[in-house]
Design a protein around this motif. Structure first.
Motif, PDB file in Angstrom:
ATOM      1  N   LEU A   1       0.863  -1.311  -0.037  1.00 23.66           N
ATOM      2  CA  LEU A   1      -0.001  -0.019  -0.008  1.00 23.66           C
ATOM      3  C   LEU A   1       0.803   1.174   0.021  1.00 23.66           C
ATOM      4  CD1 LEU A   1      -3.066   0.659  -0.115  1.00 23.66           C
ATOM      5  CD2 LEU A   1      -2.747   0.735   2.516  1.00 23.66           C
ATOM      6  N   ASP A   2       1.931   1.110   0.880  1.00 22.96           N
ATOM      7  CA  ASP A   2       2.949   2.278   0.772  1.00 22.96           C
ATOM      8  C   ASP A   2       3.488   2.773  -0.463  1.00 22.96           C
ATOM      9  OD1 ASP A   2       2.356   2.156   3.429  1.00 22.96           O
ATOM     10  OD2 ASP A   2       4.632   1.828   4.102  1.00 22.96           O
ATOM     11  N   THR A   3       3.952   1.562  -0.974  1.00 28.48           N
ATOM     12  CA  THR A   3       4.407   1.866  -2.825  1.00 28.48           C
ATOM     13  C   THR A   3       3.433   2.108  -3.470  1.00 28.48           C
ATOM     14  OG1 THR A   3       5.868  -0.097  -2.003  1.00 28.48           O
ATOM     15  CG2 THR A   3       5.991   0.761  -4.321  1.00 28.48           C
ATOM     16  N   LEU A   4       2.194   1.861  -3.393  1.00 25.18           N
ATOM     17  CA  LEU A   4       1.045   2.195  -4.365  1.00 25.18           C
ATOM     18  C   LEU A   4       0.912   3.721  -4.252  1.00 25.18           C
ATOM     19  CD1 LEU A   4      -1.304   1.203  -6.059  1.00 25.18           C
ATOM     20  CD2 LEU A   4      -2.565   1.331  -4.286  1.00 25.18           C
ATOM     21  N   LEU A   5       0.895   4.074  -2.742  1.00 28.16           N
ATOM     22  CA  LEU A   5       0.555   5.589  -2.790  1.00 28.16           C
ATOM     23  C   LEU A   5       1.573   6.499  -2.946  1.00 28.16           C
ATOM     24  CD1 LEU A   5      -1.365   5.355   0.836  1.00 28.16           C
ATOM     25  CD2 LEU A   5      -2.032   5.866  -1.393  1.00 28.16           C
ATOM     26  N   GLU A   6       2.702   5.952  -3.108  1.00 27.55           N
ATOM     27  CA  GLU A   6       4.113   6.503  -3.399  1.00 27.55           C
ATOM     28  C   GLU A   6       4.063   6.873  -4.897  1.00 27.55           C
ATOM     29  OE1 GLU A   6       7.317   3.705  -2.781  1.00 27.55           O
ATOM     30  OE2 GLU A   6       8.864   5.323  -3.835  1.00 27.55           O
ATOM     31  N   LEU A   7       3.556   5.888  -5.652  1.00 22.34           N
ATOM     32  CA  LEU A   7       3.343   5.861  -7.214  1.00 22.34           C
ATOM     33  C   LEU A   7       2.306   7.130  -7.200  1.00 22.34           C
ATOM     34  CD1 LEU A   7       3.278   2.568  -8.473  1.00 22.34           C
ATOM     35  CD2 LEU A   7       5.104   4.149  -8.672  1.00 22.34           C
ATOM     36  N   ALA A   8       1.076   7.044  -6.425  1.00 30.32           N
ATOM     37  CA  ALA A   8       0.149   8.174  -6.684  1.00 30.32           C
ATOM     38  C   ALA A   8       0.868   9.576  -6.223  1.00 30.32           C
ATOM     39  CB  ALA A   8      -0.978   7.790  -5.569  1.00 30.32           C
ATOM     40  N   VAL A   9       1.868   9.747  -5.311  1.00 27.37           N
ATOM     41  CA  VAL A   9       2.369  11.077  -5.058  1.00 27.37           C
ATOM     42  C   VAL A   9       3.050  11.481  -6.378  1.00 27.37           C
ATOM     43  CG1 VAL A   9       4.319  12.064  -3.766  1.00 27.37           C
ATOM     44  CG2 VAL A   9       2.359  10.638  -2.679  1.00 27.37           C
ATOM     45  N   LEU A  10       3.766  10.566  -7.009  1.00 28.22           N
ATOM     46  CA  LEU A  10       4.705  10.876  -8.051  1.00 28.22           C
ATOM     47  C   LEU A  10       3.652  11.437  -9.116  1.00 28.22           C
ATOM     48  CD1 LEU A  10       7.340  10.619  -8.976  1.00 28.22           C
ATOM     49  CD2 LEU A  10       7.047   8.347 -10.020  1.00 28.22           C
ATOM     50  N   LEU A  11       2.665  10.529  -9.267  1.00 32.64           N
ATOM     51  CA  LEU A  11       1.751  11.466 -10.472  1.00 32.64           C
ATOM     52  C   LEU A  11       1.172  12.535 -10.278  1.00 32.64           C
ATOM     53  CD1 LEU A  11       0.428  10.204 -13.091  1.00 32.64           C
ATOM     54  CD2 LEU A  11      -1.356   9.360 -11.772  1.00 32.64           C
ATOM     55  N   VAL A  12       0.700  12.711  -8.906  1.00 33.02           N
ATOM     56  CA  VAL A  12       0.152  14.009  -8.332  1.00 33.02           C
ATOM     57  C   VAL A  12       1.280  15.260  -8.474  1.00 33.02           C
ATOM     58  CG1 VAL A  12      -0.495  15.223  -6.429  1.00 33.02           C
ATOM     59  CG2 VAL A  12      -1.628  13.033  -6.821  1.00 33.02           C
ATOM     60  N   ALA A  13       2.506  14.775  -8.447  1.00 36.48           N
ATOM     61  CA  ALA A  13       3.450  15.855  -8.496  1.00 36.48           C
ATOM     62  C   ALA A  13       3.507  16.351  -9.938  1.00 36.48           C
ATOM     63  CB  ALA A  13       4.728  15.111  -8.084  1.00 36.48           C
ATOM     64  N   LEU A  14       3.314  15.266 -10.956  1.00 37.11           N
ATOM     65  CA  LEU A  14       3.513  15.701 -12.302  1.00 37.11           C
ATOM     66  C   LEU A  14       2.159  16.680 -12.733  1.00 37.11           C
ATOM     67  CD1 LEU A  14       4.699  15.412 -15.273  1.00 37.11           C
ATOM     68  CD2 LEU A  14       3.079  13.285 -15.321  1.00 37.11           C
ATOM     69  N   LEU A  15       1.039  15.975 -12.169  1.00 33.44           N
ATOM     70  CA  LEU A  15      -0.080  16.940 -12.515  1.00 33.44           C
ATOM     71  C   LEU A  15      -0.043  18.244 -11.863  1.00 33.44           C
ATOM     72  CD1 LEU A  15      -2.989  14.097 -11.787  1.00 33.44           C
ATOM     73  CD2 LEU A  15      -1.983  14.929 -13.922  1.00 33.44           C
ATOM     74  N   GLY A  16       0.617  18.235 -10.684  1.00 28.48           N
ATOM     75  CA  GLY A  16       0.878  19.697  -9.903  1.00 28.48           C
ATOM     76  C   GLY A  16       1.627  20.526 -11.017  1.00 28.48           C
ATOM     77  N   ALA A  17       2.793  20.122 -11.216  1.00 28.80           N
ATOM     78  CA  ALA A  17       3.665  20.667 -12.206  1.00 28.80           C
ATOM     79  C   ALA A  17       3.108  21.231 -13.496  1.00 28.80           C
ATOM     80  CB  ALA A  17       5.042  19.808 -12.355  1.00 28.80           C
ATOM     81  N   TRP A  18       2.183  20.308 -14.092  1.00 29.89           N
ATOM     82  CA  TRP A  18       1.497  20.710 -15.265  1.00 29.89           C
ATOM     83  C   TRP A  18       0.642  21.952 -14.936  1.00 29.89           C
ATOM     84  CZ3 TRP A  18      -0.627  15.472 -17.497  1.00 29.89           C
ATOM     85  CH2 TRP A  18       0.323  14.808 -18.223  1.00 29.89           C
ATOM     86  N   ALA A  19      -0.022  21.869 -13.803  1.00 32.21           N
ATOM     87  CA  ALA A  19      -0.988  23.000 -13.453  1.00 32.21           C
ATOM     88  C   ALA A  19      -0.421  24.292 -13.149  1.00 32.21           C
ATOM     89  CB  ALA A  19      -1.998  22.584 -12.097  1.00 32.21           C
TER      90      ALA A  19
END
Lengths: 311, 102
Positions: A150-168
């Motif tokens: 679950l930690d690793t899964l959420l870590e991937l989610a954080v990575l994706l959110v960082a990209l979305l945030g950078a796009w925004a």
């Protein structure tokens, strides 16, 4: 004094010296370069601390990727505002007592922590005992994918959110063409034709080795990002203003594969996030590697998508 | 034990140096560099504690640090994007507005 201890003392001094250079440098550019060097020494010290997986990750991600991202941001600052945008002033020395106190506090906590005996039956020992049952030889991979999935899964989610945030925050402006080297010049062409396949080979090796030896999906993904960065810098991949369907699928592939297998386990009557076999671990790790590489390359190129440049 | 002592002292010193950098930095990018230095100090700290036991290093702590490294680079990438935008919009490289005076 044994040779090993001598190496440790030298690495310790290098850590302190390089971190000092990072915060007292005369130019921002040299600060960034010192930081990359610092990351490499950190990686060396971790290989001495019995953490080769972490040493690989720090060298590839902490020093390599972070350094590449920082240098790219530096270039954008210079492009946007010239030398003024990267000028740094002298540092006031008023903060020295605060820094000394914090350092001392951390040292006291650390020395106490070193003296504490590990509790019998701690999580780490139980992982080492149960590891043979998972078909994995590398305990860190075991923790990441089997025990703390679950930690690793959420870590991937954080990575994706960082990209979305950078796009925004980067706005909708079409990505500017980077100043590129001409890949038709002999040296660049030779570098590209030898390095790009080599990075893919190393990434695949790290991924496969990660089940039993130092390596794993994150290290492999970081090395694969190196290939992406090279392709972007030489103009083989061109930043585009919109993400295509393939890019989007690759971006979420790690999360998707992990969730599908983790939730699919429930349908089979197992607890959530259990891995049904070694094949599932390889599948999830491959997907994680690809999505990390695509996410990081897009973060580096500061663009929504990438397209091959036809010449 | 002695090697652990060396790395623990180094981690403490690096942490203090990072705090100094964070407080005294004007340029946002210097603050980001200092934050990353502090992060590395914490990771060295954790791995030193994880590596002291005779049964071998603790894999749970190592996995935690690996997760931490990836989160740190994600946050840094986002912060860098934010910083570039701030500089573009305000023409200021620090949060204090000193660059505006001249």
């Amino acid at each position: 004094m044994s040779v090993g201890l001598l190496v440790d003392v030298m690495l310790g001094l290098a850590l302190v010296g390089l971190s000092l250079r990072v915060v007292t440098g005369q130019s921002l550019f040299s600060d960034i370069v010192q930081f990359i060097l610092f990351g490499l020494v950190v990686a060396l010290s971790w290989s001495r601390l019995g953490a080769p997986d972490l040493a690989l990750a720090e060298a590839a991600i902490g020093a390599g990727l972070t350094g590449a991202l920082m240098l790219m941001a530096y270039r954008r600052l210079v492009q946007g505002g010239g030398e003024d945008a990267v000028r740094i002033g002298p540092r006031p020395l008023l903060a020295l007592p605060v820094a000394a106190l914090t350092g001392t506090l951390v040292a006291v906590i650390g020395l106490v922590a070193l003296g504490v005996q590990r509790v019998a039956g701690a999580a780490g020992d139980r992982v080492l005992e149960a590891l043979p049952g998972t078909g994995l030889g590398n305990p860190v991979t075991g923790v990441l994918l089997v025990y703390r999935g679950l930690d690793t899964l959420l870590e991937l989610a954080v990575l994706l959110v960082a990209l979305l945030g950078a796009w925004a925050v980067s706005g909708d402006a079409a990505p500017g063409r980077l100043h590129q080297v001409d890949r038709r010049t002999p040296l660049v062409g030779a570098l590209l034709t030898s390095m790009a396949p080599l990075t893919i080979l190393i990434a695949t090796h790290l991924l496969l080795a990660g089940t039993d030896a130092p390596g794993g999906a994150f290290q492999a993904g970081a090395v694969l990002t190196g290939c992406g960065v090279l392709l972007v810098l030489t103009g083989t991949l061109r930043p585009t203003a919109a993400a295509g369907l393939v890019t989007r699928l690759l971006l979420v592939s790690g999360l998707a594969a992990f969730v599908l297998i983790g939730v699919g386990a429930v349908a089979l009557g197992r607890p959530t996030m259990t891995m049904p076999g070694t094949w599932a671990i390889y599948l999830v790790e491959t997907a994680i590697m690809v999505s990390i590489a695509v996410t990081m390359t897009l973060l580096f190129a500061r663009s929504r998508g990438l397209a091959p440049e036809r010449s | 034990m002695t090697s652990s002592l060396v790395y623990m002292l180094a981690a403490s010193a690096v942490f203090g140096i990072g705090v100094f950098g964070l407080i005294t930095a004007e340029h946002l990018m210097q603050k980001l560099l200092a934050l990353n230095v502090i992060g590395s100090a914490v990771f060295i700290f954790m791995l030193t504690v994880a590596g002291t036991t005779p049964e071998g290093p603790d894999p749970v702590a190592q996995a935690l640090v690996l997760t931490g490294i990836v989160i740190a680079v994600s946050a840094t990438a986002f912060a860098l994007a934010l910083m570039v935008r701030i500089v573009q919009e305000t023409r200021l490289t620090s949060l204090w507005g000193r660059d505006d005076e001249d």
